[in-house]
Design an enzyme around this catalytic site. Structure first.
Site, short mmCIF file in Angstrom:
data_model
loop_
_atom_site.label_atom_id
_atom_site.label_comp_id
_atom_site.label_asym_id
_atom_site.label_seq_id
_atom_site.Cartn_x
_atom_site.Cartn_y
_atom_site.Cartn_z
N GLU A 1 0.82 -1.23 0.00
CA GLU A 1 0.00 0.00 0.00
C GLU A 1 0.85 1.26 0.00
O GLU A 1 0.60 2.19 0.77
CB GLU A 1 -0.96 -0.05 1.20
CG GLU A 1 -1.87 -1.28 1.16
CD GLU A 1 -2.75 -1.47 2.38
OE1 GLU A 1 -3.36 -2.56 2.50
OE2 GLU A 1 -2.85 -0.55 3.21
N ASN B 1 2.27 -5.29 -2.97
CA ASN B 1 0.87 -5.62 -2.65
C ASN B 1 0.07 -4.33 -2.46
O ASN B 1 0.56 -3.41 -1.81
CB ASN B 1 0.85 -6.46 -1.35
CG ASN B 1 -0.48 -7.14 -1.09
OD1 ASN B 1 -1.00 -7.84 -1.97
ND2 ASN B 1 -1.04 -6.95 0.09
N HIS C 1 -10.35 -6.45 -1.98
CA HIS C 1 -11.37 -6.39 -0.92
C HIS C 1 -12.63 -5.81 -1.59
O HIS C 1 -12.79 -4.60 -1.66
CB HIS C 1 -10.89 -5.50 0.23
CG HIS C 1 -9.75 -6.09 0.99
ND1 HIS C 1 -9.90 -7.19 1.82
CD2 HIS C 1 -8.43 -5.77 1.02
CE1 HIS C 1 -8.73 -7.50 2.35
NE2 HIS C 1 -7.82 -6.66 1.88
N GLU D 1 -6.02 -10.86 -1.30
CA GLU D 1 -6.77 -10.69 -0.03
C GLU D 1 -8.27 -10.64 -0.29
O GLU D 1 -8.99 -9.78 0.24
CB GLU D 1 -6.30 -9.41 0.70
CG GLU D 1 -4.81 -9.36 1.00
CD GLU D 1 -4.39 -8.14 1.80
OE1 GLU D 1 -3.18 -7.89 1.87
OE2 GLU D 1 -5.29 -7.44 2.34
N ASP E 1 -12.07 -10.78 -0.28
CA ASP E 1 -13.28 -10.92 0.53
C ASP E 1 -14.35 -10.02 -0.09
O ASP E 1 -14.07 -9.27 -1.03
CB ASP E 1 -13.06 -10.64 2.02
CG ASP E 1 -12.33 -9.32 2.29
OD1 ASP E 1 -11.66 -9.22 3.34
OD2 ASP E 1 -12.44 -8.40 1.44
O1 G3I Z 1 -2.72 -8.59 18.87
C1 G3I Z 1 -3.45 -7.55 19.50
C2 G3I Z 1 -3.96 -8.04 20.83
O2 G3I Z 1 -2.84 -8.27 21.69
C3 G3I Z 1 -4.86 -6.99 21.45
O3 G3I Z 1 -5.42 -7.50 22.64
C4 G3I Z 1 -6.01 -6.71 20.42
C5 G3I Z 1 -6.96 -5.67 20.96
O4 G3I Z 1 -6.74 -4.43 20.42
O5 G3I Z 1 -5.44 -6.20 19.19
C6 G3I Z 1 -4.64 -7.21 18.60
O6 G3I Z 1 -4.11 -6.67 17.45
C7 G3I Z 1 -5.07 -6.59 16.35
C8 G3I Z 1 -4.53 -7.44 15.20
O7 G3I Z 1 -5.38 -7.27 14.02
C9 G3I Z 1 -4.50 -8.91 15.53
O8 G3I Z 1 -5.77 -9.39 15.76
C10 G3I Z 1 -5.12 -5.13 15.92
O9 G3I Z 1 -5.77 -4.38 16.96
C11 G3I Z 1 -5.97 -5.02 14.64
O10 G3I Z 1 -5.90 -3.68 14.13
C12 G3I Z 1 -5.38 -5.94 13.57
O11 G3I Z 1 -6.23 -5.85 12.44
C13 G3I Z 1 -5.60 -6.33 11.25
C14 G3I Z 1 -5.45 -5.17 10.28
O12 G3I Z 1 -4.89 -5.68 9.03
C15 G3I Z 1 -4.53 -4.11 10.79
O13 G3I Z 1 -4.55 -3.08 9.94
C16 G3I Z 1 -6.55 -7.36 10.63
O14 G3I Z 1 -6.65 -8.49 11.49
C17 G3I Z 1 -6.03 -7.80 9.27
O15 G3I Z 1 -6.98 -8.61 8.63
C18 G3I Z 1 -5.78 -6.58 8.40
O16 G3I Z 1 -5.22 -7.01 7.18
C19 G3I Z 1 -4.88 -6.01 6.21
C20 G3I Z 1 -3.68 -6.53 5.42
O17 G3I Z 1 -2.64 -6.80 6.28
C21 G3I Z 1 -3.28 -5.52 4.36
N1 G3I Z 1 -4.39 -5.15 3.50
C22 G3I Z 1 -5.62 -4.75 4.18
C23 G3I Z 1 -6.03 -5.79 5.22
C24 G3I Z 1 -7.31 -5.35 5.90
O18 G3I Z 1 -7.11 -4.17 6.63
#
Ligand code: G3I
Length: 528
Positions: free
Chosen positions: A178, A221, A257, A287, A289
């Site tokens: 990105e 990506n 997406h 990715e 969905d």
């Molecule tokens: O690991 C912490 C945990 O310790 C904490 O208790 C919890 C509560 O806040 O947060 C957890 O971290 C989260 C992480 O996912 C793991 O679950 C983050 O808050 C959360 O922001 C993060 O979201 C991820 C997101 O990227 C971050 O931007 C999504 O799961 C993931 O699907 C998403 O994936 C991205 C790709 O990498 C790039 N392209 C877009 C895609 C969707 O945004």
């Protein structure tokens, strides 16, 4: 001879002449039977039924991957079982990102990533590492860096430590994610890397990764680069220039997406995949969905629209040799990042009871290379062969002219009073009354003096309500050049529309907008 599992589709067996069946019943000797079987069944039309996506992908020589969450893999047996059965590749959803891996400088947390990689390799699923240089999920100690050299050193050490650990286990890496922001003047996203290292950070990071593991395939990506548009254009030029400078980039991930009410048309996606592949890049839908909240109507209607969007996208990849495969961004609705904004988006292929959704069969049919049938166009006089019949001006004056050396004519809307002014076609209620999924294409040209945006949409009236506009497509293009505007969309109504107008509008008031070769076809699901 056939490749893949020997499964014969029921309908074709029944269609073969009864004499074959008699011959089969009469012959006892094993090898003889097999020969009769081959003779009796017309394999040219038989599409084996595959029990899993993984089997179908294997047979088609494509990847069907998924993003994987370490906690679910550890704690949820059904999740682990479906993962092993249905997918032949994995991408850690979060575990190999900078923050989760190195929350403190030089303090690494590899347990989650290790577990996902080991499980994947045990299931013979190649792993794609995701991601080194991305503006999100950066450790706070990195976000606090203000010195370019300090950032360069941190990047190199992170990449070296991570790639060394997974050398020979993770053979593909998303290196930069990105980096393009089509709203930014220079086109590059104004992130920490860009601020401290300038646009050359992209080249630097790829070179760093290649120096650590020259056998690894390195990917760029990004999202919203699936359709032919301004962002895809900038990304194409950026990667072409980097490749011409010998920067080691081997592939591109188009995140995809989707919003199931409006998504890239198969033809647009295929043209885009093909041109990136012609640069020598492996192209992956990385990715996938399909969020459903943008579509009104019942859950069943949303699921059907999603099935079609997944099938069109999947088939577009399967039909393009340059596309290596599709990775879904998870497979269980309940655990999709799409729900993070609070609304259940039902964005994936298994429901909360681990049951296959219609979307699963969309992916399966897509894996078999089946695009949906295109019904006859619902647009009348789309080539303006009958002059301006069936078309109306919208706060403009219409002019007719011939279309370069082609047999069709062109309609131009001049003296456009507002941005919304242009031209349109009414009386489309019948075409859209039952909702459904559709795909459209049109040649468009704006006659301004600078690049500008053009829109296509549906102006919908429902009894007793103000008209609403459903945007179907947007194209930002230079003046005076014909461009193809394409898109696919789904409609589902709570109340049937009383009037529907297809409308072309866009550039600034006063700028003429010309269109021709307008088609809009229903996507009719195959009976399967
Ligand atoms: O690991 C912490 C945990 O310790 C904490 O208790 C919890 C509560 O806040 O947060 C957890 O971290 C989260 C992480 O996912 C793991 O679950 C983050 O808050 C959360 O922001 C993060 O979201 C991820 C997101 O990227 C971050 O931007 C999504 O799961 C993931 O699907 C998403 O994936 C991205 C790709 O990498 C790039 N392209 C877009 C895609 C969707 O945004």
């Amino acid at each position: 001879m056939l490749d893949g599992p020997m499964v014969v589709s029921r309908s074709n067996r029944r269609s073969r002449s009864s004499s074959c069946v008699r011959k089969l019943a009469g012959c006892a000797r094993a090898f003889g039977c097999a020969l009769w079987l081959v003779a009796c069944v017309d394999y040219s039309t038989v599409e084996p039924d595959y029990a899993t996506l993984r089997q179908a992908a294997q047979a088609k020589g494509k990847l069907i991957g998924t993003a994987v969450d370490g906690d679910l893999l550890r704690d949820d047996v059904q999740y682990a079982t479906l993962l092993a059965q249905e997918f032949n590749a994995v991408t850690p959803e979060n575990a190999t990102k900078w923050e989760p891996l190195e929350p403190q400088d030089d303090k690494y947390e590899f347990s989650d990533a290790d577990f996902i990689v080991e499980q994947a390799l045990a299931q013979e699923q190649p792993v794609k590492g995701h991601v080194f240089a991305w503006h999100q999920q950066l450790p706070s100690w990195v976000e606090g860096i203000t010195d370019a050299e300090e950032l360069r050193v941190a990047l190199r050490e992170h990449i070296e430590t991570t790639m060394e650990r997974y050398r020979g286990k993770i053979m593909v890496w998303d290196v930069v994610n990105e980096a393009v922001d089509d709203n930014a003047p220079a086109g590059y996203r104004d992130n920490l890397f860009y601020q401290l290292l300038g646009p050359d950070y992209i080249e630097e990071v790829f070179v760093m990764a290649h120096e650590v593991d020259a056998d690894a395939l390195l990917y760029y990506n990004d999202y919203a680069i699936e359709r032919m548009g301004h962002k895809a254009e900038f990304t194409y030029r950026m990667l072409r220039d980097l490749l011409e400078r010998g920067v080691p980039i081997h592939g591109i991930g188009m995140q995809s997406h989707l919003a199931v009410h409006r998504y890239p048309a198969a033809d647009d996606l295929r043209d885009n995949i093909r041109r990136f592949a012609e640069l020598g890049l492996r192209v992956e839908i990385s990715e996938l969905d399909g969020r459903t909240s943008g579509l009104t109507g019942t859950l069943e209607q949303k699921y059907e629209a999603q099935r079609i969007a997944f099938q069109e996208t999947m088939a577009s990849c399967v039909l393009e040799p340059g596309c290596t495969g599709v990775t879904l961004w998870g497979f269980l609705d309940e655990h999709s990042w799409l729900n993070d904004e609070g609304e259940a988006e039902h964005g994936l292929i298994f429901d909360d009871n681990y049951e296959k959704k219609p979307g699963y069969f969309g992916v399966m049919n897509g894996l078999l290379g089946k695009l949906l049938k295109r019904g006859p166009t619902v647009i009348r006089n789309g080539d303006f062969d009958d002059g301006l019949d069936d078309w109306v001006d919208v706060d403009s004056t219409l002019r007719l002219e011939s279309f370069d050396d082609q047999q069709s004519q062109v309609a131009c809307a001049e003296e456009r009073a507002t941005n919304e002014a242009g031209l349109g076609q009414d009386d489309l209620v019948e075409a859209f009354a039952d909702g459904g999924s559709f795909t459209f294409s049109a040649q468009v040209r704006q006659e301004g003096t600078a690049a500008a945006g053009m829109n296509v949409g549906l102006i919908v009236e429902q009894d007793g309500q103000d008209p609403t506009t459903i945007s179907l497509g947007y194209l930002f293009a230079d003046p005076g050049v014909w461009r193809t505007m394409r898109g696919s969309f789904a409609l589902a109504w709570e109340a049937p529309p009383s009037s529907v107008r297809l409308s072309f509008s866009g550039p600034d008031p006063g700028v003429a907008l010309c269109i021709t070769q307008v088609t809009l076809n229903p996507l009719t699901p195959d009976p399967g």
